[in-house]
Motif scaffolding. Structure first.
Motif, short mmCIF file in Angstrom:
data_model
loop_
_atom_site.label_atom_id
_atom_site.label_comp_id
_atom_site.label_asym_id
_atom_site.label_seq_id
_atom_site.Cartn_x
_atom_site.Cartn_y
_atom_site.Cartn_z
N ALA A 842 0.85 -1.19 0.00
CA ALA A 842 0.00 0.00 0.00
C ALA A 842 0.88 1.24 0.00
O ALA A 842 1.93 1.27 0.67
CB ALA A 842 -0.92 0.01 1.21
N VAL A 843 0.45 2.26 -0.75
CA VAL A 843 1.20 3.50 -0.88
C VAL A 843 0.26 4.67 -0.62
O VAL A 843 -0.87 4.70 -1.12
CB VAL A 843 1.82 3.64 -2.29
CG1 VAL A 843 2.57 4.97 -2.41
CG2 VAL A 843 2.75 2.49 -2.58
N LEU A 851 -5.53 2.48 -4.03
CA LEU A 851 -5.98 1.32 -3.27
C LEU A 851 -4.80 0.39 -3.01
O LEU A 851 -3.81 0.39 -3.75
CB LEU A 851 -7.08 0.58 -4.03
CG LEU A 851 -8.37 1.37 -4.27
CD1 LEU A 851 -9.31 0.57 -5.16
CD2 LEU A 851 -9.04 1.71 -2.96
N PRO A 852 -4.87 -0.44 -1.95
CA PRO A 852 -3.80 -1.43 -1.71
C PRO A 852 -3.68 -2.38 -2.89
O PRO A 852 -4.66 -2.71 -3.57
CB PRO A 852 -4.27 -2.14 -0.44
CG PRO A 852 -5.24 -1.22 0.20
CD PRO A 852 -5.90 -0.47 -0.91
N LEU A 853 -2.46 -2.83 -3.13
CA LEU A 853 -2.17 -3.73 -4.24
C LEU A 853 -1.78 -5.10 -3.69
O LEU A 853 -0.91 -5.20 -2.81
CB LEU A 853 -1.02 -3.16 -5.09
CG LEU A 853 -1.23 -1.71 -5.58
CD1 LEU A 853 0.07 -1.17 -6.17
CD2 LEU A 853 -2.34 -1.65 -6.61
N THR A 875 5.03 8.58 -9.21
CA THR A 875 3.82 7.80 -8.89
C THR A 875 3.86 6.40 -9.49
O THR A 875 2.88 5.66 -9.39
CB THR A 875 2.57 8.54 -9.41
OG1 THR A 875 2.65 8.66 -10.83
CG2 THR A 875 2.45 9.93 -8.79
N ILE A 876 4.96 6.02 -10.10
CA ILE A 876 5.10 4.70 -10.72
C ILE A 876 5.76 3.75 -9.73
O ILE A 876 6.87 4.00 -9.27
CB ILE A 876 5.94 4.76 -12.01
CG1 ILE A 876 5.36 5.78 -12.99
CG2 ILE A 876 6.05 3.37 -12.64
CD1 ILE A 876 4.00 5.41 -13.51
N ILE A 877 5.07 2.66 -9.40
CA ILE A 877 5.61 1.68 -8.48
C ILE A 877 5.98 0.41 -9.24
O ILE A 877 5.22 -0.07 -10.09
CB ILE A 877 4.62 1.35 -7.34
CG1 ILE A 877 5.28 0.44 -6.32
CG2 ILE A 877 3.32 0.78 -7.84
CD1 ILE A 877 4.48 0.24 -5.06
N GLN A 878 7.19 -0.10 -8.96
CA GLN A 878 7.65 -1.38 -9.52
C GLN A 878 8.05 -2.29 -8.38
O GLN A 878 8.69 -1.86 -7.42
CB GLN A 878 8.86 -1.19 -10.44
CG GLN A 878 8.57 -0.45 -11.72
CD GLN A 878 9.74 -0.54 -12.68
OE1 GLN A 878 9.97 -1.56 -13.34
NE2 GLN A 878 10.52 0.54 -12.77
N GLU A 889 2.76 -0.31 -11.86
CA GLU A 889 1.49 0.40 -11.87
C GLU A 889 1.71 1.86 -11.51
O GLU A 889 2.60 2.20 -10.73
CB GLU A 889 0.51 -0.25 -10.89
CG GLU A 889 -0.90 0.34 -10.96
CD GLU A 889 -1.93 -0.58 -10.33
OE1 GLU A 889 -2.95 -0.04 -9.85
OE2 GLU A 889 -1.72 -1.82 -10.31
N ASP A 890 0.85 2.68 -12.09
CA ASP A 890 0.83 4.11 -11.75
C ASP A 890 -0.24 4.30 -10.69
O ASP A 890 -1.44 4.16 -10.96
CB ASP A 890 0.50 4.94 -13.00
CG ASP A 890 0.75 6.44 -12.78
OD1 ASP A 890 0.79 6.86 -11.60
OD2 ASP A 890 0.88 7.17 -13.77
N VAL A 891 0.15 4.64 -9.46
CA VAL A 891 -0.80 4.74 -8.36
C VAL A 891 -1.59 6.05 -8.40
O VAL A 891 -2.60 6.17 -7.71
CB VAL A 891 -0.08 4.60 -6.99
CG1 VAL A 891 0.54 3.22 -6.87
CG2 VAL A 891 0.96 5.70 -6.80
#
Length: 961
Positions: A842-843, A851-853, A875-878, A889-891
């Motif tokens: 979660a971010v 939302l939580p991933l 905002t890009i999470i890897q 994903e882009d959060v």
């Protein structure tokens, strides 16, 4: 700072003028009007005040203020800021006192013209201990500017008030029991006004009731039928009379209004007066959409802003021989028009390309509910409310549509203040005695009393609560004396009781009385995204506020959250900014005081719930709207310090305090101590059963027995077999424990023994062995945590976050890592853990927009090492699990927040042992991590974290991998 004793020179009492409106402080006509807060003098400037005798008189006094009693000694107290070594700070002329210098006529003798003007600022002036608001009392002046220091740096607010300022204005946000421009008044603490009227202190002990729509009279007790609304403009307290109607949802493309109005027979009615307004909440910046109609310098003005600039139409000067004026105004896309009486039609356009009006607020007529016009959008501000009558007000939102009256239902307003019936004055119903003057402010009415008299009708000489009264009031120090028709009563602070608050009183389970205006307050906790309230109560009344908190403790309450009783039913009411949500229990409570009821009330986002004694009421699912609760006041229990300062939408009926007992209050996992020492403040609170035995005095199921005798505050706890201590809070197994080095003793009920939870760096049965520097792999056992402070935080690039580690899990659930402060709901964070054996991330970069991933393709339990690498680039999470990228994903595609401010804190395995993981994470995780962790790296640091440096923790073991 200086104390001056001056003799007063006589002279005729000058007439006070509204300097803020007239702008007389500036030296040339070309200068813009300026509101003066703290006057600054340049050596050639001056301000003229009334005679000191006039300043010392009470409002409305009929005696000649220029002739004080003989041999009167006047003590002056001033606070000045200056670098000059000489200059005239105060000068007495015939009939006036001149701060900062004096006006020098050209024909004055040279010997008296050699007066050096003052250079500097004068912040504070007291005359015989009476505070004088210099800028507000001044009659005139020359070359006066604002002291360049921001007003709030001078701490103008009294009695703990908070100063709020911007480039336009400043105001004091007052604590409970205080009001007034400087929070200097206390008269409204006992709430004399009825029917939701606005209580305004006229002096330290007297109040004026500004009546809501449909009410009139001294206390607003009389109903009034309004067919043609009469507005009184601004009263002497700075408030305007107004009517507020429901918002008109379809104003975007087209609107047209028509109305009739008459003006009061005074010059100020045509100077700068608001007639109608609707628009976005003003923030003092360009771009706020609005439409407004007003009168300025004898001409009708229509303005609108669609977001790209203001369109303006101004009529010809009004013909004062016409008694009733007819106004038609409107707008179609970017073009507006204004038609007044028989004058030619005026048109105008707004600049820019925007063509739609986004104004969803209420429609205000005659004035506005805010205290100052500076809180309206730029371009829409009129300094005063309307003075006169407005009637036959209709509108339509299509050119071919039918004109209809404002309101839902038609012609019915939402609210209003100080609005009377045209041609009727409430002064006909009020007789002010002893030379008092009746003041007609729409439907609100009060008497201005001459010197030496007071009271609603000027029939009282000296209050029994005044210090000079003989005999003086007997209220103990710290209590508040409140005059009554047949004497006075004392409002007792927490921990005191008795007729005069002279007795010490222990509170274990508080008892509140609505008749005595009881209340307690507690410090706020974070409830912005989620609110979960649990409380237990017994009641002796079917009505009363049990719990209340809001954005503001004032007429403009903003967001609020309230739990109350209405006709014996429990109600939850809250407003997140898009309307009031109401939930009500289906069963009634016992009002005999014989049953302890349990209530759980709250909301997650905009979705609310209410549970009374196990029976739940859920809110119908609603889409859209605001989802956060922005509150800033204290948490009030059992009542509110000033019931007239709560939102009118927070209760169904007239607001009253709760009558009964409360023995438990838990908000978002925070268990409040309902005692005199645990609360911030309160008044007239007793104890439910009058003994020292409260619901939570004896812990862990202990039974409390009150001890009789001289010390009635004594009690004894009878503890269950496994607990001991004065309040049953010590495990019998931990008595005489051998835990060392500040370790924590936890009882093991299964083995009948205890365990020592060692601080980080120690191990062994009794935490007697030092780990050393070889602690490279950590073992977490569920009830353990490590808190790491990043020494490189100030040099980190918060737009690019990276963390990696190896872990092996022994369970399916648990929080592995929390990167963030973990103090408030809105703190940024990156959270990693397991849910049902799957990786959960979660971010929060702000406002919890993502939302939580959860990665469900692989189960990560049990006892197998996994390498996890997480990077957050803007905002890009890897996420990489081993060599495989499992998440990209882009959060937040809109990039509303792009940096993660984690505050330099990193939690591993859980949080401090007294904190509930589910509460801290808002339900993201419920348990601590069980497993091993190693090779933790932050960002691109070449070395892994050294766990024994910059860290603290408990019950973290060295792994034997």
């Amino acid at each position: 700072m200086s104390d001056l004793v001056a003799a007063h020179a006589p002279g005729p009492p000058p007439k006070r003028r509204d300097l803020r409106a007239e702008g007389v402080y500036v030296p040339h006509q070309s200068c813009r009007h300026t509101t003066i807060f703290i006057p600054s003098f340049n050596g050639t400037s001056y301000l003229e005040l009334p005679p000191l005798g006039s300043l010392l008189q009470s409002p409305g006094a009929s005696a000649d203020p220029s002739h004080p009693a003989k041999d009167t000694t006047v003590t002056l107290y001033l606070t000045v800021k200056t670098r000059a070594t000489q200059g005239t700070i105060l000068y007495s002329s015939v009939g006036a006192y001149i701060p900062g210098g004096r006006p020098l006529p050209r024909d004055q003798p040279a010997s008296t013209r050699e007066v050096t003007g003052f250079v500097g600022c004068i912040r504070e002036l007291q005359v015989n201990n009476k505070d004088i608001y210099i800028a507000g009392e001044a009659l005139g002046g020359r070359n006066i500017h604002n002291c360049d220091t921001p007003v709030c740096q001078h701490l103008p607010c009294r009695n703990g008030g908070t100063c709020v300022s911007d480039a336009e204005d400043w105001f004091c946000e007052c604590p409970p029991l205080y009001s007034g421009r400087l929070c200097q008044f206390t008269a409204c603490e006992w709430s004399p006004c009825g029917h939701g009227a606005t209580c305004i202190p006229k002096s330290h002990q007297e109040a004026v009731c500004l009546c809501p729509y449909g009410r009139q009279g001294l206390l607003c007790d009389d109903a009034i039928n309004i067919t043609r609304a009469r507005f009184s403009g601004n009263d002497e307290f700075g408030y305007t009379s107004f009517i507020a109607y429901s918002s008109i949802p379809s104003l975007s493309v087209y609107y047209e209004f028509q109305l009739k109005l008459t003006f009061a027979d005074r010059a100020s009615a045509l100077k700068d007066n608001l007639i109608l307004f609707s628009g976005q909440k003003g923030q003092g910046i360009d771009g706020d959409d609005f439409l407004v109609l007003g009168v300025r310098n004898g001409r009708i003005v229509h303005k609108f802003n669609l977001g790209s600039g203001v369109g303006t139409m101004v009529s010809d000067r009004l013909n004062r021989e016409i008694d009733i004026h007819t106004v038609n105004f409107g707008r179609s896309r970017r073009t507006g028009w204004l038609k007044v009486d028989g004058q030619r039609n005026r048109t105008g356009s707004s600049p820019g390309h925007l063509a739609g009006l986004n104004a969803q607020s209420q429609v205000f007529v005659g004035g506005y509910n805010e205290y100052t016009p500076e809180l309206l959008p730029l371009g829409s501000r009129f300094r005063n409310g309307f003075q006169g009558c407005i009637f036959d007000l209709e509108f339509r939102t299509r050119r071919d549509g039918k004109f209809i009256a404002l309101g839902k239902p038609e012609g019915h307003p939402n609210s209003g203040r100080s609005v009377g019936q045209c041609g009727v004055t409430p002064c006909t119903l009020v007789t002010c005695r002893n030379g008092g003057t009746c003041v007609d402010s729409g439907s609100s009415v009060y008497c201005q009393c001459p010197f030496g008299w007071k009271g609603a009708l000027c029939s009282e000489t000296v209050s029994v609560c005044d210090a000079e009264h003989r005999p003086p009031p007997l209220c103990a120090r710290g209590s508040t004396c409140v005059p009554l028709p047949d004497g006075y009563t004392c409002l007792c602070p927490l921990g005191t009781g008795g007729l005069h608050c002279q007795q010490a009183m222990a509170i274990s389970d508080p008892f509140f009385s609505g008749n005595q205006s009881s209340w307690m307050s507690f410090p706020p906790v974070s409830i912005r995204h989620r609110t979960d309230l649990r409380l237990q109560f017994q009641t002796l009344s079917p009505e009363g506020i049990i719990f209340y908190t809001a954005q503001h403790l004032s007429a403009r309450a903003g967001d609020f959250f309230c739990v109350s009783l209405t006709l014996g039913l429990v109600q939850l009411r809250y407003n997140l900014g898009s309307g009031t949500n109401v939930l009500q229990s289906t069963n009634r409570v016992d009002t005999s005081g014989g049953t302890w009821h349990t209530v759980r009330a709250g909301r997650t986002g905009h979705q609310g719930y209410l549970v009374l004694d196990g029976l739940e009421v859920k809110q119908n699912d609603t889409e859209g709207g605001m989802s956060t609760l922005d509150v800033a006041t204290d948490l009030f229990v059992g009542g509110v310090s000033d019931l007239s300062s709560i939102s009118t939408f927070s209760v169904e009926n007239e607001p009253v305090g709760f009558t009964g007992g409360v023995r438990e209050l838990v908000l978002n996992g925070h268990d409040f101590d309902l005692t005199a020492t645990g609360a911030l403040g309160g008044a007239n609170v007793g104890d439910w059963d009058g003994t020292a035995c409260g619901y939570k005095v004896c812990q862990n199921g202990g039974r409390c027995t009150a001890l009789s005798g001289a010390d009635s505050d004594s009690f004894m706890c009878t503890c269950p077999p496994r607990w001991t201590g004065p309040v049953c809070n010590q495990s019998v197994y931990c008595v005489n424990n051998l835990c060392q080095h500040e370790s924590l003793c936890f009882s093991d009920l299964v083995t009948g023994s205890y365990d020592c939870f060692c601080p980080l760096g120690w191990e062994g049965r009794y935490c007697d062995k030092q780990v050393g520097l070889s602690m490279t792999t950590l073992k977490f056992v569920g009830k353990s945590y490590l808190k790491y402070r990043d020494p490189k935080f100030n040099t980190r690039n918060l737009r690019y976050t990276q963390v990696s580690f190896n872990f092996t899990a022994s369970g399916n659930e648990g929080l592995i890592l929390w990167m963030g402060r973990a103090e408030h709901d809105d703190d940024d964070y990156l959270a990693v853990g397991l849910q049902a054996g799957h990786l959960k991330i979660a971010v929060n970069l702000g406002e919890r927009l993502s939302l939580p991933l959860t990665f469900r393709n692989v189960t990560l339990c049990c006892n197998k090492w996994h390498y996890l690498s997480i990077s957050l680039n803007s905002t890009i999470i890897q996420v990489f699990l081993g060599d495989e990228r499992v998440l990209f994903e882009d959060v937040d595609p809109f990039e509303r927040y792009v940096a993660m401010n984690y505050g330099g804190l990193l939690y591993l395995g859980g949080f401090e042992l007294h904190r509930n993981i589910s509460t801290v994470t808002s339900g993201l995780f419920t348990k601590g991590f069980v497993g091993d962790l190693k090779d933790v790296r932050l960002y691109q640091d070449p070395r892994q974290l050294q766990f024994l440096q910059n860290s603290e923790g408990f019950n973290v073991h060295k792994s034997n991998e």
